[in-house]
Design an enzyme around this catalytic site. Sequence first.
Site, PDB file in Angstrom:
ATOM      1  CG  ASN A   1      31.721  43.144  36.082  1.00 47.47           C
ATOM      2  OD1 ASN A   1      30.943  43.050  35.131  1.00 47.47           O
ATOM      3  ND2 ASN A   1      31.477  42.594  37.254  1.00 47.47           N
ATOM      4  CB  VAL A   2      37.851  45.742  35.796  1.00 46.35           C
ATOM      5  CG1 VAL A   2      38.907  46.829  35.668  1.00 46.35           C
ATOM      6  CG2 VAL A   2      37.305  45.710  37.219  1.00 46.35           C
TER       7      VAL A   2
ATOM      8  CG  ASP B   1      43.057  52.917  46.263  1.00 40.72           C
ATOM      9  OD1 ASP B   1      41.979  52.337  46.044  1.00 40.72           O
ATOM     10  OD2 ASP B   1      44.148  52.317  46.336  1.00 40.72           O
TER      11      ASP B   1
ATOM     12  NE  ARG C   1      41.315  46.137  46.718  1.00 37.78           N
ATOM     13  CZ  ARG C   1      40.873  46.960  47.666  1.00 37.78           C
ATOM     14  NH1 ARG C   1      41.166  46.747  48.929  1.00 37.78           N
ATOM     15  NH2 ARG C   1      40.127  48.007  47.349  1.00 37.78           N
TER      16      ARG C   1
ATOM     17  NE  ARG D   1      36.517  52.878  45.056  1.00 40.78           N
ATOM     18  CZ  ARG D   1      36.964  51.656  44.787  1.00 40.78           C
ATOM     19  NH1 ARG D   1      38.005  51.166  45.439  1.00 40.78           N
ATOM     20  NH2 ARG D   1      36.370  50.907  43.894  1.00 40.78           N
TER      21      ARG D   1
ATOM     22  CG  ASN E   1      43.215  36.655  40.744  1.00 46.18           C
ATOM     23  OD1 ASN E   1      42.523  35.809  40.187  1.00 46.18           O
ATOM     24  ND2 ASN E   1      42.707  37.760  41.245  1.00 46.18           N
TER      25      ASN E   1
ATOM     26  NE  ARG F   1      37.592  43.488  47.922  1.00 49.07           N
ATOM     27  CZ  ARG F   1      37.886  44.284  48.929  1.00 49.07           C
ATOM     28  NH1 ARG F   1      38.011  43.799  50.161  1.00 49.07           N
ATOM     29  NH2 ARG F   1      38.099  45.574  48.744  1.00 49.07           N
TER      30      ARG F   1
ATOM     31  CG  HIS G   1      44.524  48.604  45.487  1.00 48.07           C
ATOM     32  ND1 HIS G   1      43.693  49.703  45.568  1.00 48.07           N
ATOM     33  CD2 HIS G   1      43.798  47.648  44.839  1.00 48.07           C
ATOM     34  CE1 HIS G   1      42.537  49.414  44.998  1.00 48.07           C
ATOM     35  NE2 HIS G   1      42.562  48.170  44.550  1.00 48.07           N
TER      36      HIS G   1
HETATM   37  N1  LIG Z   1      43.568  47.310  41.000  1.00 51.34           N
HETATM   38  C1  LIG Z   1      42.333  47.763  41.173  1.00 51.34           C
HETATM   39  O1  LIG Z   1      42.136  48.930  41.540  1.00 51.34           O
HETATM   40  C2  LIG Z   1      41.163  46.879  40.910  1.00 51.34           C
HETATM   41  C3  LIG Z   1      41.346  45.536  40.709  1.00 51.34           C
HETATM   42  N2  LIG Z   1      40.292  44.718  40.447  1.00 51.34           N
HETATM   43  C4  LIG Z   1      40.603  43.320  40.168  1.00 51.34           C
HETATM   44  O2  LIG Z   1      40.502  43.098  38.761  1.00 51.34           O
HETATM   45  C5  LIG Z   1      40.203  41.727  38.527  1.00 51.34           C
HETATM   46  C6  LIG Z   1      39.033  41.620  37.554  1.00 51.34           C
HETATM   47  O3  LIG Z   1      37.845  42.061  38.158  1.00 51.34           O
HETATM   48  P1  LIG Z   1      36.450  41.984  37.368  1.00 51.34           P
HETATM   49  O4  LIG Z   1      36.624  42.486  36.000  1.00 51.34           O
HETATM   50  O5  LIG Z   1      35.434  42.580  38.236  1.00 51.34           O
HETATM   51  O6  LIG Z   1      36.233  40.403  37.302  1.00 51.34           O
HETATM   52  P2  LIG Z   1      35.371  39.594  36.243  1.00 51.34           P
HETATM   53  O7  LIG Z   1      35.160  38.230  36.784  1.00 51.34           O
HETATM   54  O8  LIG Z   1      34.173  40.382  35.829  1.00 51.34           O
HETATM   55  O9  LIG Z   1      36.330  39.506  34.964  1.00 51.34           O
HETATM   56  C7  LIG Z   1      37.521  38.774  34.958  1.00 51.34           C
HETATM   57  C8  LIG Z   1      37.658  38.163  33.580  1.00 51.34           C
HETATM   58  O10 LIG Z   1      38.940  37.520  33.498  1.00 51.34           O
HETATM   59  C9  LIG Z   1      38.762  36.409  32.629  1.00 51.34           C
HETATM   60  N3  LIG Z   1      39.878  35.488  32.769  1.00 51.34           N
HETATM   61  C10 LIG Z   1      40.138  34.617  33.766  1.00 51.34           C
HETATM   62  N4  LIG Z   1      41.277  33.939  33.500  1.00 51.34           N
HETATM   63  C11 LIG Z   1      41.748  34.407  32.331  1.00 51.34           C
HETATM   64  C12 LIG Z   1      42.891  34.111  31.533  1.00 51.34           C
HETATM   65  N5  LIG Z   1      43.781  33.199  31.910  1.00 51.34           N
HETATM   66  N6  LIG Z   1      43.048  34.787  30.381  1.00 51.34           N
HETATM   67  C13 LIG Z   1      42.149  35.703  29.977  1.00 51.34           C
HETATM   68  N7  LIG Z   1      41.056  36.040  30.690  1.00 51.34           N
HETATM   69  C14 LIG Z   1      40.861  35.378  31.838  1.00 51.34           C
HETATM   70  C15 LIG Z   1      37.431  35.827  33.055  1.00 51.34           C
HETATM   71  O11 LIG Z   1      36.894  34.966  32.061  1.00 51.34           O
HETATM   72  C16 LIG Z   1      36.602  37.073  33.283  1.00 51.34           C
HETATM   73  O12 LIG Z   1      35.842  37.436  32.141  1.00 51.34           O
HETATM   74  C17 LIG Z   1      39.944  41.106  39.903  1.00 51.34           C
HETATM   75  O13 LIG Z   1      41.102  40.443  40.344  1.00 51.34           O
HETATM   76  C18 LIG Z   1      39.655  42.320  40.768  1.00 51.34           C
HETATM   77  O14 LIG Z   1      39.916  42.072  42.123  1.00 51.34           O
HETATM   78  C19 LIG Z   1      39.027  45.195  40.372  1.00 51.34           C
HETATM   79  C20 LIG Z   1      38.771  46.520  40.574  1.00 51.34           C
HETATM   80  C21 LIG Z   1      39.813  47.472  40.876  1.00 51.34           C
HETATM   81  O1  LIG Z   2      37.623  46.017  46.051  1.00 55.13           O
HETATM   82  C1  LIG Z   2      38.064  45.173  45.250  1.00 55.13           C
HETATM   83  O2  LIG Z   2      38.258  43.986  45.512  1.00 55.13           O
HETATM   84  C2  LIG Z   2      38.383  45.622  43.871  1.00 55.13           C
HETATM   85  C3  LIG Z   2      39.304  46.753  43.958  1.00 55.13           C
HETATM   86  O3  LIG Z   2      40.489  46.606  44.076  1.00 55.13           O
HETATM   87  C4  LIG Z   2      38.698  48.077  44.161  1.00 55.13           C
HETATM   88  O4  LIG Z   2      37.559  48.328  43.744  1.00 55.13           O
HETATM   89  O5  LIG Z   2      39.384  48.909  44.760  1.00 55.13           O
END
Ligand SMILES: NC(=O)C1=CN([C@@H]2O[C@H](COP(=O)(O)OP(=O)(O)OC[C@H]3O[C@@H](n4cnc5c(N)ncnc54)[C@H](O)[C@@H]3O)[C@@H](O)[C@H]2O)C=CC1
Ligand SMILES: O=C([O-])CC(=O)C(=O)O
Length: 311
Positions: free
Chosen positions: A10-11, A148, A88, A151, A95, A82, A175
């Site tokens: 997604n991200v 953040d 988180r 938001r 992770n 999550r 975060h």
């Molecule tokens: N720092 C921030 O502000 C934010 C952080 N996140 C974090 O970002 C991460 C991803 O979130 P989403 O995209 O929603 O999850 P998602 O599940 O949609 O995508 C994660 C992708 O990572 C892939 N993946 C897993 N292991 C891998 C590897 N070893 N090598 C390559 N690809 C691999 C999966 O196949 C999946 O397609 C999560 O840990 C989430 O908590 C999400 C939103 C904001």
């Molecule tokens: O809420 C989460 O787990 C993903 C994230 O870090 C955000 O959207 O701020």
Amino acid sequence: MKVTIVGAGNVGASCADSISYRGIASEVVLLDIREGFAEGKAMDIMQCATNTGFNTNVSGVTNDYTKTANSDVVVITSGIPRKPGMTREELIGINAGIVKTVADNVLAHSPNAIIVVVSNPMDTMTYLTLKATGLPKNRIIGMGGALDSSRFRYYLSKALDKPSNDVSAMVIGGHGDTTMIPLTRLAAYNGIPVSEFLSQEELEKVAAATMVGGATLTGLLGTSAWYAPGASVAYLVDSILNDQKKMIACSVFLEGEYGQNDICIGVPCIIGKNGIEQIVDIKLNDAEKAAFAKSADAVRNMNADLKSVLA
Ligand SMILES: NC(=O)C1=CN([C@@H]2O[C@H](COP(=O)(O)OP(=O)(O)OC[C@H]3O[C@@H](n4cnc5c(N)ncnc54)[C@H](O)[C@@H]3O)[C@@H](O)[C@H]2O)C=CC1
Ligand SMILES: O=C([O-])CC(=O)C(=O)O
């Protein structure tokens, strides 16, 4: 300029979409371990090109790091998100291993890249990436504060009933649902302190909503958010690739700034072609200082769980 995004979920995909739509980079490579997934996301994004008018070349690969060679920026979004009710921090067990392996792989093919860490718990994953790769601190940037802060501006704009882009505000600290520090005292509506328009009680409500902004979306969506996270990464990558020197709250390794050492946590940074070009060490008041120290303690406690991964 070439950007690799590891994790085409997604991200990652939303970030690729935002970077290409805005023409921030000439080339984007999406990489995922799920067979064919990144290829599919890239093809779908590329089929927007004629209708939205972008020229970025977006491609997808299944775990083939040779295709990521010589990237200027690598964004790490790989890992699990999550589910409603989780924090988180609960994601660390899965992770941490993923982020460490990915960081080693990307660096082997892009030794000069600036790495943007997104996977959660983000501050701890940023610290892990820094320690595992041994890269200089300017090249490891944790993305959280940009999101953040957007938001925070959203919730302030709702309370003020004015456009978000007329509001400036920043969130520092970790975060996490309890570690974020929305800097209400410094938030402004077109240069005028928001306290001129909103009561203390209203401001407290806005700060509380901001802190659980990610959890609120996770409750509504069943998984965590992606549009604003993807756009926030693109905003950061734009400032790096186009040397914009924007001030963005990022998780960065501190060496004395804000009274902290040996930790990655969100503070205002100047972001340009060298990554973190300056940490802006602003004067906090006593309450903000205490909140920052408490936030740093929580992040440091989480970092202690990395011992086995870093050993
Ligand atoms: N720092 C921030 O502000 C934010 C952080 N996140 C974090 O970002 C991460 C991803 O979130 P989403 O995209 O929603 O999850 P998602 O599940 O949609 O995508 C994660 C992708 O990572 C892939 N993946 C897993 N292991 C891998 C590897 N070893 N090598 C390559 N690809 C691999 C999966 O196949 C999946 O397609 C999560 O840990 C989430 O908590 C999400 C939103 C904001
Ligand atoms: O809420 C989460 O787990 C993903 C994230 O870090 C955000 O959207 O701020």
